[in-house]
Design an enzyme around this catalytic site. Structure first.
Site, mmCIF file in Angstrom:
data_model
loop_
_atom_site.group_PDB
_atom_site.id
_atom_site.type_symbol
_atom_site.label_atom_id
_atom_site.label_comp_id
_atom_site.label_asym_id
_atom_site.label_seq_id
_atom_site.Cartn_x
_atom_site.Cartn_y
_atom_site.Cartn_z
ATOM 1 N N TYR A 67 0.845 -1.210 0.000
ATOM 2 C CA TYR A 67 0.000 0.000 0.000
ATOM 3 C C TYR A 67 0.879 1.259 0.000
ATOM 4 O O TYR A 67 0.648 2.179 -0.791
ATOM 5 C CB TYR A 67 -0.918 -0.002 1.228
ATOM 6 C CG TYR A 67 -1.773 1.239 1.319
ATOM 7 C CD1 TYR A 67 -2.936 1.369 0.565
ATOM 8 C CD2 TYR A 67 -1.414 2.304 2.150
ATOM 9 C CE1 TYR A 67 -3.711 2.516 0.633
ATOM 10 C CE2 TYR A 67 -2.180 3.453 2.222
ATOM 11 C CZ TYR A 67 -3.334 3.557 1.466
ATOM 12 O OH TYR A 67 -4.092 4.702 1.527
ATOM 13 N N LYS A 79 1.115 4.296 -2.850
ATOM 14 C CA LYS A 79 0.846 5.714 -2.577
ATOM 15 C C LYS A 79 2.051 6.587 -2.958
ATOM 16 O O LYS A 79 1.887 7.764 -3.296
ATOM 17 C CB LYS A 79 0.444 5.895 -1.112
ATOM 18 C CG LYS A 79 -0.902 5.263 -0.781
ATOM 19 C CD LYS A 79 -2.080 5.993 -1.417
ATOM 20 C CE LYS A 79 -2.944 5.175 -2.282
ATOM 21 N NZ LYS A 79 -4.065 5.923 -2.883
#
Ligand SMILES: NC(=O)c1ccc[n+]([C@@H]2O[C@H](COP(=O)([O-])OP(=O)(O)OC[C@H]3O[C@@H](n4cnc5c(N)ncnc54)[C@H](OP(=O)(O)O)[C@@H]3O)[C@@H](O)[C@H]2O)c1
Length: 257
Positions: free
Chosen positions: A153, A157
């Site tokens: 994740y 990002k």
């Protein structure tokens, strides 16, 4: 009055951004993964122009989203908001054989950026966790290393910031910025999230609509309408190009420069 397309606007910050845009007199086109979520999104955002349907885990469906958006005509802004996988416990493979998190958070905004008729402004949703993203950009498909959900994740990002800054550099006529919304209590953030939910969508809307000189900048990273210093690696042209090349490799889609 601006016309704005918001990905992942059936829930959370995307839905809140659409509601705020409409409250302020702008036009919002929603996006949902399937017809049922599309109907629910339209019911939750009265005044929305329409909803575009497509599951961003699929490259083919993401292309379909871009086609639907282009058929609706031109947009002043696009908010690349849809996101998943804050802590996926295992590598979930998409129909294209990619990790779910990478497909939705990295590849989908790349494909939509490449294929949607260029708007005046673009906003990419990042996260404070991008600071911990892997700056080597090695093994983006997670084939050669043990799965780590939070790392995947965080990486995605960081990719969103690299993408925002690459677009800002390659398309000087477009304002392209990244936003950290804070850790807020959406479906993704969870009920205990400490930051202000009511501030979580405001910066995105401001960046796509406002004529405030502070909002009409490009290649910047924001938190609550203020500039914040992003991971220094996100400024590397070499790294930005490496990400664009990788996304082209996985999708077969080139980004016009
Ligand atoms: N919440 C936080 O604390 C936080 C912090 C930092 C950054 N962010 C970022 O903010 C953005 C919005 O997050 P959020 O908190 O609003 O999350 P959320 O409440 O979980 O909403 C995510 C949205 O994306 C949609 N979506 C997910 N997978 C999709 C797919 N495969 N195809 C189409 N749509 C899909 C969801 O659709 P469904 O409703 O059908 O699932 C939903 O509309 C994300 O990019 C996230 O990374 C959030």
């Amino acid at each position: 009055m601006a016309r704005v397309f918001i990905t992942g606007s059936s829930d959370g910050l995307g839905r809140m951004a659409a509601q705020l845009l409409i409250e302020q007199g702008h036009r919002a086109v929603l996006h949902a993964r399937n017809e049922r979520r599309g109907r629910e999104a339209l019911a939750a955002v009265p005044g929305a122009e329409t909803v575009v349907i497509g599951d961003l885990t699929s490259i083919a469906q993401t292309r379909g989203v871009a086609d639907q958006v282009n058929r609706l005509g031109s947009f002043d802004g696009v908010i690349h908001n849809a996101g998943v996988g804050y802590r996926e416990p295992r590598r979930i493979a998409t129909e294209d054989g990619l990790p779910h998190v990478f497909a939705v958070n990295t590849l989908a905004p790349y494909i939509l950026t490449a294929l949607i008729q260029r708007p005046k402004r673009l906003v990419y949703l990042s996260s404070a966790l991008h600071q911990r993203g892997d700056t080597s950009l090695k093994d983006l498909a997670w084939k050669n290393r043990p799965w780590q959900g939070q790392q995947a994740y965080s990486d995605s990002k960081l990719h969103d910031v690299l993408l925002a800054f690459a677009v800002a550099r390659c398309w000087p006529d477009v304002l392209s910025n990244a936003v950290e919304p804070g850790w807020v209590a959406t479906k993704m953030g969870g009920p205990g999230a400490p930051d202000d939910l009511q501030a979580g969508h405001v910066t995105q809307v401001w960046l796509v609509t406002s004529d405030d000189p502070a909002a009409t900048v490009t290649g910047q990273y924001f938190y609550h309408q203020r500039l914040r210093t992003p991971n220094p690696a996100s400024r590397s042209v070499e790294l930005q190009e490496k990400l664009l090349d990788a996304c082209k490799h996985f999708s077969g889609i080139d980004i016009p420069k």
